[in-house]
Enzyme design. Sequence first.
Site, PDB file in Angstrom:
ATOM      1  CB  CYS A 288      83.393 -33.638 -42.949  1.00  0.00           C
ATOM      2  SG  CYS A 288      82.028 -34.078 -43.997  1.00  0.00           S
TER       3      CYS A 288
ATOM      4  CE  LYS B 240      73.375 -31.925 -50.638  1.00  0.00           C
ATOM      5  NZ  LYS B 240      74.776 -32.230 -50.987  1.00  0.00           N
TER       6      LYS B 240
ATOM      7  CB  THR C 151      80.081 -34.082 -63.157  1.00  0.00           C
ATOM      8  OG1 THR C 151      80.522 -33.815 -61.816  1.00  0.00           O
ATOM      9  CG2 THR C 151      80.045 -32.786 -63.911  1.00  0.00           C
TER      10      THR C 151
ATOM     11  N   GLY D 160      77.993 -27.120 -49.543  1.00  0.00           N
ATOM     12  CA  GLY D 160      78.020 -26.947 -48.087  1.00  0.00           C
ATOM     13  C   GLY D 160      77.074 -27.887 -47.357  1.00  0.00           C
TER      14      GLY D 160
HETATM   15  C1  LIG Z   1      77.181 -30.759 -57.136  1.00  0.00           C
HETATM   16  C2  LIG Z   1      77.896 -31.883 -56.442  1.00  0.00           C
HETATM   17  C3  LIG Z   1      77.523 -32.241 -55.137  1.00  0.00           C
HETATM   18  C4  LIG Z   1      78.179 -33.269 -54.464  1.00  0.00           C
HETATM   19  N1  LIG Z   1      77.780 -33.608 -53.195  1.00  0.00           N
HETATM   20  C5  LIG Z   1      78.379 -34.651 -52.553  1.00  0.00           C
HETATM   21  C6  LIG Z   1      77.932 -35.070 -51.261  1.00  0.00           C
HETATM   22  O1  LIG Z   1      77.000 -34.512 -50.671  1.00  0.00           O
HETATM   23  N2  LIG Z   1      78.580 -36.123 -50.681  1.00  0.00           N
HETATM   24  C7  LIG Z   1      79.593 -36.801 -51.290  1.00  0.00           C
HETATM   25  O2  LIG Z   1      80.103 -37.770 -50.735  1.00  0.00           O
HETATM   26  N3  LIG Z   1      80.027 -36.433 -52.523  1.00  0.00           N
HETATM   27  C8  LIG Z   1      79.447 -35.376 -53.165  1.00  0.00           C
HETATM   28  N4  LIG Z   1      79.897 -35.020 -54.434  1.00  0.00           N
HETATM   29  C9  LIG Z   1      80.993 -35.767 -55.072  1.00  0.00           C
HETATM   30  C10 LIG Z   1      80.449 -36.809 -56.046  1.00  0.00           C
HETATM   31  O3  LIG Z   1      79.660 -37.775 -55.380  1.00  0.00           O
HETATM   32  C11 LIG Z   1      81.563 -37.539 -56.820  1.00  0.00           C
HETATM   33  O4  LIG Z   1      82.312 -38.319 -55.923  1.00  0.00           O
HETATM   34  C12 LIG Z   1      82.509 -36.603 -57.549  1.00  0.00           C
HETATM   35  O5  LIG Z   1      81.805 -35.537 -58.122  1.00  0.00           O
HETATM   36  C13 LIG Z   1      83.334 -37.278 -58.658  1.00  0.00           C
HETATM   37  O6  LIG Z   1      82.534 -37.855 -59.658  1.00  0.00           O
HETATM   38  P1  LIG Z   1      82.076 -37.115 -61.034  1.00  0.00           P
HETATM   39  O7  LIG Z   1      83.292 -36.517 -61.654  1.00  0.00           O
HETATM   40  O8  LIG Z   1      81.443 -38.202 -61.858  1.00  0.00           O
HETATM   41  O9  LIG Z   1      81.088 -36.081 -60.620  1.00  0.00           O
HETATM   42  C14 LIG Z   1      79.248 -33.969 -55.111  1.00  0.00           C
HETATM   43  C15 LIG Z   1      79.612 -33.606 -56.416  1.00  0.00           C
HETATM   44  C16 LIG Z   1      78.962 -32.585 -57.089  1.00  0.00           C
HETATM   45  C17 LIG Z   1      79.380 -32.234 -58.492  1.00  0.00           C
END
Ligand SMILES: Cc1cc2nc3c(=O)[nH]c(=O)nc-3n(C[C@H](O)[C@H](O)[C@H](O)COP(=O)(O)O)c2cc1C
Lengths: 270, 319
Positions: free
Chosen positions: B133, B48, B269, B75
């Site tokens: 960001c 994270k 996800t 956030g």
């Molecule tokens: C609940 C959640 C939290 C996420 N937190 C971060 C994060 O802290 N930093 C980041 O670079 N991406 C974050 N992402 C983005 C994911 O790393 C990923 O790039 C994005 O969800 C697309 O992939 P997916 O469709 O397989 O989830 C987050 C995504 C989700 C769903």
Amino acid sequence: MLAGPSVRDVVVLDRTELAPGVVLLGFYAPELVAVTRPGQFVMAIPPGGERAATALAIYEAQGERASLLFFVCGARTRELAELRPGDTLSLTGPLGNGFTFAGARDVAIVAGGVGIASVLLPAQMLVEQGARVRLFYGARNVDFLVDRERFATAGCELCCATDDGSLGHRGFITELLAKAEDKPDLVLACGPSPMLRATAFVASELGVPAQLALEESFACGVGGCWGCVVPLDRASAQAPKFPKPAGEDGFVYARVCKEGPVFWAHELRW
Amino acid sequence: MVSDIDLSVTIGKLELPYPTLMASGCYGSGEEFEPFADLSQIGAVVLKSVTRAPRLGNPMPRLVATPAGMLNAIGLQNPGIDWYLENEVAKFAKRPCAMIGSVAAFSVDDYAYVTERLAARDEIAAIELNISCPNVGSEGETFACDPDLTGRVVRAVRAVTDKTLIVKLSPNVTDIAAIAAEAESAGADALAVINTLRGMSIDVHAWKPRLGNVSGGLSGPAIRPVAVLAVYEAARAVSIPIVGQGGIENATDALEFFLAGASAIAIGTANFTDPRIPIRIVDELRAYLAARGLRSLRDIVGKANVGFGSPFQYEGDVG
Ligand SMILES: Cc1cc2nc3c(=O)[nH]c(=O)nc-3n(C[C@H](O)[C@H](O)[C@H](O)COP(=O)(O)O)c2cc1C
Ligand SMILES: Cc1cc2nc3c(=O)[nH]c(=O)nc-3n(C[C@H](O)[C@H](O)[C@H](O)COP(=O)(O)OP(=O)(O)OC[C@H]3O[C@@H](n4cnc5c(N)ncnc54)[C@H](O)[C@@H]3O)c2cc1C
Ligand code: FES
């Protein structure tokens, strides 16, 4: 090796529709039963394979069979409701921290609607421990006060409320709790969030500690995404140990799936 | 033999046995998923995102289910780099897979500061820069949306670490190829493509946004076609490896990304659907390659990308 939570495929043993849209699904899962504590939940994987898993309380857990009791309110619960005896259900669990009630002698359990699913196991265990258990059970109407005989059989005293007065008090279940004759020494509650807030209020008026099982919406269900949070007093034993960020005034966001789903009502800052 | 199939990937200095990364913010620190997935069978966990100062995170609700996906607005709740280094990082040594640190910040200096301290730790195999960001120094413009800001961040971070640097791009831009090229020339070893798409959902009964933060990031299958195109376009613009991500749920989805030019993939996800998915994808990829007489995943990277030549040409299932 210590048995803990895992992801497993289980076979559905029985399916009963207790009220329109309220489904009881029993399945064969001795390993799950062996490690389940009252108030824990599973992430049930909708059989279509395309939707995120959904949190459901473990309703019964005895011998080789456990069950889920859920209300069909959206796509995932609709898919789960399609399951029939012999089908395979995938689930992850047991998850979360359950209720704690060691030493309690007189417990009021407050359940609203399918919130009843979280409270059978604690009710049974409390009766076994020799505690007096009163179940304050509220729902829309008498048809949705599902499975109440089971609680009576288990040794609970029942107080019911319905919105339309079709059984028991007409109005909110928390009104019955407020008027209860002898003061309980502990309140446990599960149900919709307005009911939980009202329970927290009534319990604090009575001066009785209350534990609430929350039902925030989840994504991962295992503590990995920080999506399911609730503001919790920093001083709570359950609060994640975080340094204090700027602008914080004594609360920290705790994960309902990991630190909860059960919290002390007086420690929530919602 | 299915077991002879080579799924390993090289990302900068990082050699991973599997091409499957767990996406940042979706997999905690790996520990949360250990009872449900054998981490020795995944490529790496992207942690994270961590920031310089501790962050409280956004008000609830932080999640909303949407058609074929979800919106999140966490956030960046995190304990800040000091506490993280002191209390969290040592635990990562126990994990049986590579741990990639993710850094977020609101100024160029803070990106460099957090990266330098995090990358100095042996438990951290590589650094991913989450540049989605806002920059507090320039009216809150998002770093990832501006080639110049992207270049400045990457150069500043490149100067403080030799570890593999993965720059995570945002899809919320008009020309992702230009930003990809800028990141490469500023010293990135690899790109992660894509982060979430901006989105919003409104409760029509309450007349209120459904997320406590109003807007959030869309992820899941809903964004997959957007992500595949972004990978395809970025791959034509750079020669560094790409970690493709966005809605990957099975090997077929993953193959779209490899064929578009990704060397590795990240799964976010889909872990919320079933934590067994990452390992299932590896098994299915092996079977796919074996059925076509291919020995290595590297043989198919970029094969659907007309901009990528290769001595080995597989003409597709009908050819
Ligand atoms: C609940 C959640 C939290 C996420 N937190 C971060 C994060 O802290 N930093 C980041 O670079 N991406 C974050 N992402 C983005 C994911 O790393 C990923 O790039 C994005 O969800 C697309 O992939 P997916 O469709 O397989 O989830 C987050 C995504 C989700 C769903
Ligand atoms: C720890 C925990 C235990 C739970 N145990 C049970 C249980 O034993 N039985 C049960 O029926 N449900 C339980 N729930 C709630 C259950 O997870 C949701 O009802 C489920 O997500 C619905 O999924 P869906 O895709 O069918 O509906 P969705 O599409 O997710 O939702 C459909 C509609 O229901 C509303 N909704 C969703 N979740 C809730 C909620 N928690 N409370 C009120 N309204 C909601 C949504 O706003 C929407 O309008 C529990 C939740 C948690 C967090
Ligand atoms: S649902 Fe992911 S942390 Fe609780």
